[in-house]
Design a protein around this motif. Structure first.
Motif, PDB file in Angstrom:
ATOM      1  N   ASP A 271     -12.862 113.258 -19.865  1.00  0.00           N
ATOM      2  CA  ASP A 271     -13.779 114.360 -18.494  1.00  0.00           C
ATOM      3  C   ASP A 271     -13.946 116.412 -19.842  1.00  0.00           C
ATOM      4  O   ASP A 271     -12.716 116.197 -20.308  1.00  0.00           O
ATOM      5  CB  ASP A 271     -14.069 114.915 -17.367  1.00  0.00           C
ATOM      6  N   LYS A 272     -14.788 116.670 -18.827  1.00  0.00           N
ATOM      7  CA  LYS A 272     -14.425 118.730 -19.843  1.00  0.00           C
ATOM      8  C   LYS A 272     -13.725 118.834 -19.966  1.00  0.00           C
ATOM      9  O   LYS A 272     -13.392 119.827 -21.175  1.00  0.00           O
ATOM     10  CB  LYS A 272     -15.971 118.839 -19.357  1.00  0.00           C
ATOM     11  N   ASN A 273     -12.989 118.713 -19.096  1.00  0.00           N
ATOM     12  CA  ASN A 273     -11.395 119.392 -19.124  1.00  0.00           C
ATOM     13  C   ASN A 273     -10.388 118.281 -19.702  1.00  0.00           C
ATOM     14  O   ASN A 273      -9.604 119.124 -19.555  1.00  0.00           O
ATOM     15  CB  ASN A 273     -10.966 120.001 -17.255  1.00  0.00           C
ATOM     16  N   ASN A 274     -10.740 117.865 -19.828  1.00  0.00           N
ATOM     17  CA  ASN A 274      -9.820 116.983 -21.195  1.00  0.00           C
ATOM     18  C   ASN A 274      -8.999 115.990 -20.147  1.00  0.00           C
ATOM     19  O   ASN A 274      -8.142 115.507 -20.291  1.00  0.00           O
ATOM     20  CB  ASN A 274      -9.053 117.597 -21.728  1.00  0.00           C
TER      21      ASN A 274
ATOM     22  N   LEU B  35      -2.740 107.673 -26.786  1.00  0.00           N
ATOM     23  CA  LEU B  35      -4.104 108.259 -28.671  1.00  0.00           C
ATOM     24  C   LEU B  35      -4.850 109.084 -28.123  1.00  0.00           C
ATOM     25  O   LEU B  35      -5.167 109.282 -27.410  1.00  0.00           O
ATOM     26  CB  LEU B  35      -4.734 105.853 -28.653  1.00  0.00           C
ATOM     27  N   PRO B  36      -5.161 109.286 -29.553  1.00  0.00           N
ATOM     28  CA  PRO B  36      -6.180 110.418 -29.431  1.00  0.00           C
ATOM     29  C   PRO B  36      -7.361 109.509 -29.427  1.00  0.00           C
ATOM     30  O   PRO B  36      -8.556 109.709 -30.669  1.00  0.00           O
ATOM     31  CB  PRO B  36      -6.199 111.191 -31.017  1.00  0.00           C
ATOM     32  N   ILE B  37      -8.507 109.315 -28.395  1.00  0.00           N
ATOM     33  CA  ILE B  37      -8.738 108.359 -28.710  1.00  0.00           C
ATOM     34  C   ILE B  37     -10.281 109.238 -27.431  1.00  0.00           C
ATOM     35  O   ILE B  37      -9.818 110.146 -26.812  1.00  0.00           O
ATOM     36  CB  ILE B  37      -8.760 107.070 -27.632  1.00  0.00           C
ATOM     37  N   ASP B  38     -11.676 108.504 -27.530  1.00  0.00           N
ATOM     38  CA  ASP B  38     -12.473 109.563 -26.506  1.00  0.00           C
ATOM     39  C   ASP B  38     -13.283 108.219 -25.246  1.00  0.00           C
ATOM     40  O   ASP B  38     -12.849 108.907 -23.852  1.00  0.00           O
ATOM     41  CB  ASP B  38     -13.759 109.563 -27.310  1.00  0.00           C
ATOM     42  N   TYR B  39     -12.944 107.391 -25.200  1.00  0.00           N
ATOM     43  CA  TYR B  39     -13.208 106.010 -24.813  1.00  0.00           C
ATOM     44  C   TYR B  39     -12.243 104.883 -24.229  1.00  0.00           C
ATOM     45  O   TYR B  39     -12.440 104.380 -26.157  1.00  0.00           O
ATOM     46  CB  TYR B  39     -14.920 105.517 -24.111  1.00  0.00           C
ATOM     47  N   LEU B  40     -12.059 104.409 -23.557  1.00  0.00           N
ATOM     48  CA  LEU B  40     -11.309 102.669 -23.140  1.00  0.00           C
ATOM     49  C   LEU B  40     -11.998 102.523 -22.670  1.00  0.00           C
ATOM     50  O   LEU B  40     -12.398 102.567 -21.136  1.00  0.00           O
ATOM     51  CB  LEU B  40      -9.650 103.960 -22.441  1.00  0.00           C
ATOM     52  N   VAL B  41     -12.420 101.124 -23.045  1.00  0.00           N
ATOM     53  CA  VAL B  41     -12.821  99.931 -22.028  1.00  0.00           C
ATOM     54  C   VAL B  41     -11.785  98.678 -21.889  1.00  0.00           C
ATOM     55  O   VAL B  41     -11.279  98.497 -22.530  1.00  0.00           O
ATOM     56  CB  VAL B  41     -13.972  99.728 -23.077  1.00  0.00           C
ATOM     57  N   ARG B  42     -12.230  98.921 -20.751  1.00  0.00           N
ATOM     58  CA  ARG B  42     -11.365  97.542 -19.662  1.00  0.00           C
ATOM     59  C   ARG B  42     -11.698  95.990 -19.377  1.00  0.00           C
ATOM     60  O   ARG B  42     -13.200  96.440 -19.479  1.00  0.00           O
ATOM     61  CB  ARG B  42     -10.407  97.899 -18.549  1.00  0.00           C
TER      62      ARG B  42
ATOM     63  N   LEU C 261     -24.290 108.055 -23.697  1.00  0.00           N
ATOM     64  CA  LEU C 261     -24.781 108.821 -24.556  1.00  0.00           C
ATOM     65  C   LEU C 261     -25.617 109.344 -25.436  1.00  0.00           C
ATOM     66  O   LEU C 261     -26.288 110.515 -25.733  1.00  0.00           O
ATOM     67  CB  LEU C 261     -23.094 108.435 -25.553  1.00  0.00           C
ATOM     68  N   LYS C 262     -26.718 107.842 -25.247  1.00  0.00           N
ATOM     69  CA  LYS C 262     -27.830 108.606 -26.669  1.00  0.00           C
ATOM     70  C   LYS C 262     -28.678 109.456 -25.110  1.00  0.00           C
ATOM     71  O   LYS C 262     -29.190 110.779 -25.790  1.00  0.00           O
ATOM     72  CB  LYS C 262     -28.538 107.010 -26.623  1.00  0.00           C
ATOM     73  N   LYS C 263     -28.335 108.882 -23.769  1.00  0.00           N
ATOM     74  CA  LYS C 263     -29.620 109.852 -22.467  1.00  0.00           C
ATOM     75  C   LYS C 263     -28.607 111.041 -22.319  1.00  0.00           C
ATOM     76  O   LYS C 263     -29.619 111.217 -21.381  1.00  0.00           O
ATOM     77  CB  LYS C 263     -29.924 108.888 -21.701  1.00  0.00           C
ATOM     78  N   LYS C 264     -27.897 111.272 -22.589  1.00  0.00           N
ATOM     79  CA  LYS C 264     -26.507 112.354 -22.314  1.00  0.00           C
ATOM     80  C   LYS C 264     -26.716 112.253 -20.878  1.00  0.00           C
ATOM     81  O   LYS C 264     -26.827 113.300 -19.789  1.00  0.00           O
ATOM     82  CB  LYS C 264     -27.492 113.610 -22.872  1.00  0.00           C
ATOM     83  N   LYS C 265     -26.410 110.572 -19.980  1.00  0.00           N
ATOM     84  CA  LYS C 265     -26.279 111.098 -18.804  1.00  0.00           C
ATOM     85  C   LYS C 265     -24.223 110.780 -18.109  1.00  0.00           C
ATOM     86  O   LYS C 265     -23.413 110.928 -18.953  1.00  0.00           O
ATOM     87  CB  LYS C 265     -26.795 109.571 -18.268  1.00  0.00           C
ATOM     88  N   ASP C 266     -24.408 110.616 -17.404  1.00  0.00           N
ATOM     89  CA  ASP C 266     -22.908 111.134 -16.075  1.00  0.00           C
ATOM     90  C   ASP C 266     -22.454 109.605 -16.690  1.00  0.00           C
ATOM     91  O   ASP C 266     -22.373 108.421 -16.948  1.00  0.00           O
ATOM     92  CB  ASP C 266     -22.513 111.529 -14.631  1.00  0.00           C
ATOM     93  N   LEU C 267     -21.180 109.602 -16.531  1.00  0.00           N
ATOM     94  CA  LEU C 267     -20.238 108.500 -17.568  1.00  0.00           C
ATOM     95  C   LEU C 267     -19.826 107.555 -16.067  1.00  0.00           C
ATOM     96  O   LEU C 267     -19.278 106.959 -16.170  1.00  0.00           O
ATOM     97  CB  LEU C 267     -19.090 108.349 -18.386  1.00  0.00           C
ATOM     98  N   LYS C 268     -19.559 108.587 -15.097  1.00  0.00           N
ATOM     99  CA  LYS C 268     -18.978 107.962 -13.728  1.00  0.00           C
ATOM    100  C   LYS C 268     -19.162 107.020 -13.583  1.00  0.00           C
ATOM    101  O   LYS C 268     -18.041 106.080 -12.504  1.00  0.00           O
ATOM    102  CB  LYS C 268     -19.241 109.465 -13.028  1.00  0.00           C
TER     103      LYS C 268
END
Length: 470
Positions: free
Chosen positions: A112-115, A75-82, A96-103
């Protein structure tokens, strides 16, 4: 921030969804996906990606939780919540609002940035469910839910309240996928919080019946007693049905349940054959189940037995044992379904390994279709036996009202059913549809065995015709 909450099942057609999503143009599009609706969800996601390329797509639910790697590739999605999504989703928006790392966000998968796909660590299940807000019913068209036929014998209108999450059972048709979603340990909400929500539904929506829906809401006897005492103390005038397991019920608990307004208990018995129950890993004894059903009758609480036929190892004899159980336990209502090997369950993987699946995984969408090849029975034979059980049960049920010896024991059914149908008079159309449903309840269509596989394969090719086939 404006939040829109929609139930995909309430759209009149696919075009209505397309028109609304284009009109709203959301910054984020989120969808929860059970395995049975995966093909439909793929359609929606593809449409959003092609027509709203700037919209971020977030998915969650059972299917993505069980198959995160596969879904991220498909699927062409951005995020998956398990698994449980409330806290993960909140942390995602904050990051996302504070532009923090998602790790550091547990329970999240993303690109990630490299897909490259990244799967963060699993999230620990929420221990304090009462810290979570109630369902945002104000964002839904509640009138469309409340006009639906209530679960017999709950009066109209009725609604659902989720009191707990988690199930200690190890049934092969549920696990381990259910455990991945909600865990094995039963986590109950605070008694006061649950009763507050019930009172809210009674006052705001004039609800008369509550289905205490969850995996196992009245598992803990201490919690159950406290819950009943709170309902009694507040004099909450509502009738309740709850799913439960045989081991959770004793005579002391039944006394509390009756005083608190419980009108029915629903038991997942599944089969009357001890052999089949062992194969299913159900963990119950038939003799104990019969005893509990009789105790419920003695305490004037209706019983409902959820049953299934067609699991691996099923024979004509084991189906006969299910009928024998019905005759001995005298459940007041039953539901019958075909054993369905849902993806992610041990039953599915066993059937797949032994080449016993009919159709592809994408085809498994409906419990009224046989997806398992059995050594001793054809799919059509299983459906025939299921229809026979339903027909015979109707005759037994009618005999309750003709046999004074049985009626003395089950006299409480009469006021329950009278009140049920009187409550439906408020909605004449619903009353008519309810009679129609009860008359034609669950009659499985018998397909020609030779053409069954062709029909199943055809399902995947013609998404728009899925509902028509059944």
């Amino acid at each position: 921030i404006t939040v829109y909450l929609r139930d995909g099942g309430l759209y009149s057609d696919y075009k209505e969804f397309q028109q609304e999503i284009i009109k709203i143009k959301p910054d984020f599009f989120g969808v929860s996906i059970p395995s049975a609706l995966y093909s439909r969800a793929k359609q929606c996601i593809k449409f959003v990606r092609e027509n709203l390329p700037e919209t971020k797509i977030i998915i969650g639910g059972p299917h993505p939780t069980i198959f995160p790697e596969e879904v991220m590739k498909e699927l062409p999605i951005d995020y998956l919540v398990r698994s449980e999504g409330e806290l993960t989703l909140e942390e995602l928006f904050q990051a996302l609002k504070k532009k923090k790392d998602l790790k550091t966000i547990t329970g999240l998968s993303y690109r990630d940035k490299n897909n490259k796909t990244v799967h963060n660590a699993e999230r620990v299940f929420c221990n304090n469910l009462s810290s979570l807000p109630w369902p945002a019913r104000e964002l839904l068209e509640m009138d469309k839910y409340l006009v639906r036929r209530p679960l017999l014998p709950l009066p109209y209108p009725s609604s659902y309240v989720i009191a707990s999450r988690g199930c200690p059972g190890n049934c092969n048709f549920c696990q381990p996928s259910n455990r991945m979603m909600v865990g094995r340990r039963v986590r109950s909400r605070d008694v006061k919080d649950v009763v507050d929500e019930i009172e809210h539904l009674v006052k705001k929506y004039k609800v008369a019946g509550i289905n205490l829906g969850a995996d196992y809401p009245i598992a803990n006897k201490i919690w159950t007693k406290a819950f009943c005492e709170e309902l009694i103390k507040r004099k909450v005038k509502v009738k309740i049905n709850a799913p439960t397991r045989i081991e959770a019920i004793d005579d002391d608990i039944l006394i509390y349940l009756k005083k608190a307004g419980f009108i029915q208990l629903t038991f997942g018995i599944e089969s009357g054959s001890q052999k089949i129950l062992k194969i299913m890993r159900k963990g119950i004894k038939i003799d104990n189940a019969i005893k509990i059903f009789k105790n419920c009758t003695r305490r004037r609480i209706q019983t409902k037995a959820n049953l299934m036929v067609g699991t691996l190892g099923e024979t004509k004899e084991t189906i006969g044992e299910t009928w024998t159980f019905i005759k001995k336990a005298h459940p007041d209502l039953i539901t019958m379904s075909m054993t369905t090997p849902y993806p992610g369950t041990d039953l599915y993987y066993q059937a797949q390994k032994e080449n016993l699946l009919i159709g592809e995984r994408k085809d498994i969408i409906h419990t009224a279709v046989g997806y398992l090849k059995l050594k001793n029975l054809t799919v059509d034979e299983i459906k025939k036996f299921s229809n026979q059980i339903i027909f015979k049960f109707r005759l037994i049920f009618l005999s309750y009202f003709l046999n004074p010896f049985i009626l003395i024991k089950k006299y409480f059914l009469i006021p329950n059913f009278i009140k049920y149908f009187i409550s439906l008079i408020k909605n004449v159309k619903l009353l008519f549809n309810t009679f129609k449903y009860l008359i034609f309840y669950q009659h499985y269509k018998i397909f020609d065995s030779k053409k069954l596989k062709e029909k199943l394969e055809d399902i995947g090719k013609r998404d728009d015709d899925k509902e028509k086939i059944f």
